[in-house]
Design an enzyme around this catalytic site. Structure first.
Site, PDB file in Angstrom:
ATOM      1  N   GLY A 146     -52.625 -30.774  45.554  1.00 49.93           N
ATOM      2  CA  GLY A 146     -53.026 -29.594  46.437  1.00 49.93           C
ATOM      3  C   GLY A 146     -52.740 -28.401  46.307  1.00 49.93           C
ATOM      4  O   GLY A 146     -52.086 -28.100  45.107  1.00 49.93           O
ATOM      5  N   LYS A 167     -53.329 -16.459  44.502  1.00 50.39           N
ATOM      6  CA  LYS A 167     -52.362 -17.218  43.724  1.00 50.39           C
ATOM      7  C   LYS A 167     -50.930 -16.553  43.856  1.00 50.39           C
ATOM      8  O   LYS A 167     -50.857 -15.307  43.465  1.00 50.39           O
ATOM      9  CB  LYS A 167     -53.069 -17.465  42.260  1.00 50.39           C
ATOM     10  N   GLY A 176     -43.952 -21.960  45.439  1.00 50.86           N
ATOM     11  CA  GLY A 176     -45.262 -21.687  45.765  1.00 50.86           C
ATOM     12  C   GLY A 176     -45.329 -19.946  45.313  1.00 50.86           C
ATOM     13  O   GLY A 176     -46.319 -19.375  45.575  1.00 50.86           O
ATOM     14  N   ARG A 218     -57.961 -14.448  42.778  1.00 49.83           N
ATOM     15  CA  ARG A 218     -58.933 -15.065  41.831  1.00 49.83           C
ATOM     16  C   ARG A 218     -60.207 -15.346  42.715  1.00 49.83           C
ATOM     17  O   ARG A 218     -60.165 -15.548  43.769  1.00 49.83           O
ATOM     18  CB  ARG A 218     -58.311 -16.550  41.427  1.00 49.83           C
ATOM     19  N   ARG A 272     -62.447 -29.526  43.558  1.00 47.69           N
ATOM     20  CA  ARG A 272     -62.089 -30.053  42.300  1.00 47.69           C
ATOM     21  C   ARG A 272     -62.747 -31.609  42.394  1.00 47.69           C
ATOM     22  O   ARG A 272     -62.689 -32.214  43.441  1.00 47.69           O
ATOM     23  CB  ARG A 272     -60.836 -30.203  41.990  1.00 47.69           C
ATOM     24  N   ASP A 304     -57.761 -32.544  38.323  1.00 46.23           N
ATOM     25  CA  ASP A 304     -57.902 -31.622  39.599  1.00 46.23           C
ATOM     26  C   ASP A 304     -57.917 -30.252  38.954  1.00 46.23           C
ATOM     27  O   ASP A 304     -57.796 -29.154  39.760  1.00 46.23           O
ATOM     28  CB  ASP A 304     -56.362 -31.745  40.247  1.00 46.23           C
ATOM     29  N   ASN A 305     -58.165 -30.152  37.761  1.00 52.70           N
ATOM     30  CA  ASN A 305     -58.474 -28.877  37.015  1.00 52.70           C
ATOM     31  C   ASN A 305     -59.850 -28.557  36.611  1.00 52.70           C
ATOM     32  O   ASN A 305     -60.242 -27.661  35.815  1.00 52.70           O
ATOM     33  CB  ASN A 305     -57.482 -28.598  35.914  1.00 52.70           C
TER      34      ASN A 305
END
Length: 481
Positions: A82, A105, A118, A168, A175, A243-244
């Site tokens: 996640g 991000k 984080g 971003r 994904r 996941d990318n």
């Protein structure tokens, strides 16, 4: 901004809403004015870009959220993942009326941080900021960024580094791993989630006889095109976990990426990739593996009145589009880079012969194509230990080009061969200066990479045009960011 909040209408189990946690002492890093214009940012938005890109300002029209997903990392099931340090802070319409995600991000810990802090450090933020800009300028679908900020707050990695945030943008942050998480943990949401993915990103598939298969085929083909374009410019993503990769075939999640310099197809650009799973030459097959893994998560969507074994075969047939799509775009692109007619039966073999020379002689990938484009054949030959190998290639090359429209072929080369790529040592120099609050090199590289197919003598430096000398240590890049 013109908001179009879509993701929050999905079931709340798919995300966690929370505000960003700003860093102390935010400082302006770099702002992408052209992208802000495309995103229809108002004069006030632009004036407040530091506040927006550092998490100090959010929007009433969109409550920030962290997405939950899962994934296979380095080929192994990793379970729940996640957004561990990023938040979707808005979805807005750009000038083309396309919905674009704004994703902050380094925005602080979320329930998906998995013991992480984080945060993002300035080093990784600058690398992603410049890489997204570079790929977009090269005509490769990719996330981009409106801007980034540094801060006075330190973040601990191998050493204490300046904390940073980046805003971003992407056409999609959904994904392949979203489907893996839903299928594993909340299978009752799969049909609704897939339907929304089709409505939002592939509405034309709704008219197909089997919308889900049409959707799967489109995702597969777009991914194949993206990876073909990566290969053509020598880009190695470095961490192609499920996941990318997203569902629109646009590059996402720059970590230990690299643009290949000396042509080494087995180059491990990610020093956390101990097995070499994600080398440049492996990317096409890894893309296929990831999509095969993803398709298995669509099996439960078999229509009630449909034979399940036939459904599995239908999904498998979708994957059969991957290899021909990849090869079509790669072969065409390589012919253009070489200045060869794509229809000629020997063009691909001739291109492969050139790549074998680059590999055996360890020549620079990008600049060797520029030399070929400039007909500087003697300069290439002078760098070869095996001059006969190059002479044999050149004889075949000139034979194929004979009786062709050379001006047309050379014009195609100029559109296919960049003068500039983002070499790791270029990014590293910008990072070192930025860590001392000097962002001038970020600005220079941003401008240089804005028009990579045009030589810019007033901006370029000698180190932009080739690899570091062999006695200088390679810039080490890993998953630490």
């Amino acid at each position: 901004m013109y908001f179009n909040a879509r993701y929050p209408i999905l079931p709340a189990r798919l995300y966690h809403q929370q505000p960003p946690t700003p860093l102390k002492g935010p400082k302006a890093g770099h702002f992408n004015e052209t992208l802000a214009e495309q995103l229809q940012w108002s004069a006030q938005d632009k004036a407040e870009w530091v506040e927006i890109c550092s998490g100090q300002k959010t929007f009433e029209e969109f409550k920030p959220l962290a997405m939950v997903y899962a994934g296979h990392q380095f080929g192994q099931w990793a379970g729940q993942l996640g957004d561990g340090r990023g938040l979707l802070i808005a979805q807005i319409l750009d000038k083309d009326q396309q919905t674009i995600d704004l994703h902050l991000k380094g925005a602080g810990a979320t329930p998906y941080s998995r013991m992480g802090d984080g945060r993002a450090v300035l080093r990784s933020v600058i690398r992603e900021y410049l890489a997204g800009h570079a790929l977009n300028s090269l005509g490769i679908a990719s996330s981009n960024a409106v801007g980034f900020t540094s801060s006075a707050q330190g973040v601990q990695r191998e050493k204490l580094e300046p904390g940073a945030m980046m805003l971003r943008t992407s056409d999609c942050h959904i994904r392949l791993g979203h489907f893996e998480w839903i299928n594993q943990y909340q299978p009752d949401l799969l049909a609704e989630f897939t339907q929304k993915c089709i409505e939002w990103h592939y509405p034309e598939c709704l008219q197909a006889e089997q919308p889900i298969c049409a959707f799967a085929t489109q995702v597969i083909q777009r991914t194949a095109v993206m990876i073909a374009k990566w290969q053509l410019v020598g880009f190695a993503h470095g961490v192609m976990n499920t996941d990318n990769l997203n569902i629109t075939g646009s590059t996402l999640d720059f970590g230990p990426y690299g643009f290949m310099e000396r042509f080494r197809p087995n180059w491990i650009n990610n020093h956390s990739d101990y097995q070499g799973r994600y080398t440049y030459q492996q990317q096409p097959s890894i893309g296929h593996w990831n999509l095969w893994t993803w398709l298995n998560n669509l099996i439960p969507l078999c229509p009630a009145d449909y034979d399940k074994e036939q459904w599995k075969q239908d999904l498998a047939a979708c994957l059969e589009h991957y290899e021909p799509t990849f090869l079509e775009h790669y072969k065409l692109g390589l012919s253009q880079k070489m200045g060869l007619p794509s229809f000629h039966k020997d063009s691909f073999d001739c291109a492969m012969a050139f790549l074998r020379i680059l590999q055996s002689e360890q020549l620079d990938y990008t600049q060797s194509f520029i030399r070929l484009q400039n007909h500087a054949y003697e300069a290439i030959k002078d760098d070869c230990l095996d001059r006969r190998q190059f002479e044999a290639f050149l004889a075949q090359y000139e034979s194929i080009r004979e009786h062709q429209n050379i001006e047309e072929l050379d014009a195609a080369m100029q559109l296919a061969n960049p003068h500039y790529i983002l070499r790791n040592h270029m990014a590293q120099k910008a990072i070192e200066l930025a860590e001392a609050d000097d962002f001038s090199e970020v600005e220079r590289l941003f401008q240089l990479l804005s028009t990579p197919f045009t030589q810019q003598l007033e901006l370029e430096r000698a180190e932009d045009l080739g690899p570091l000398p062999s006695d200088v240590p390679e810039v080490m890049v890993s998953c630490s960011s």
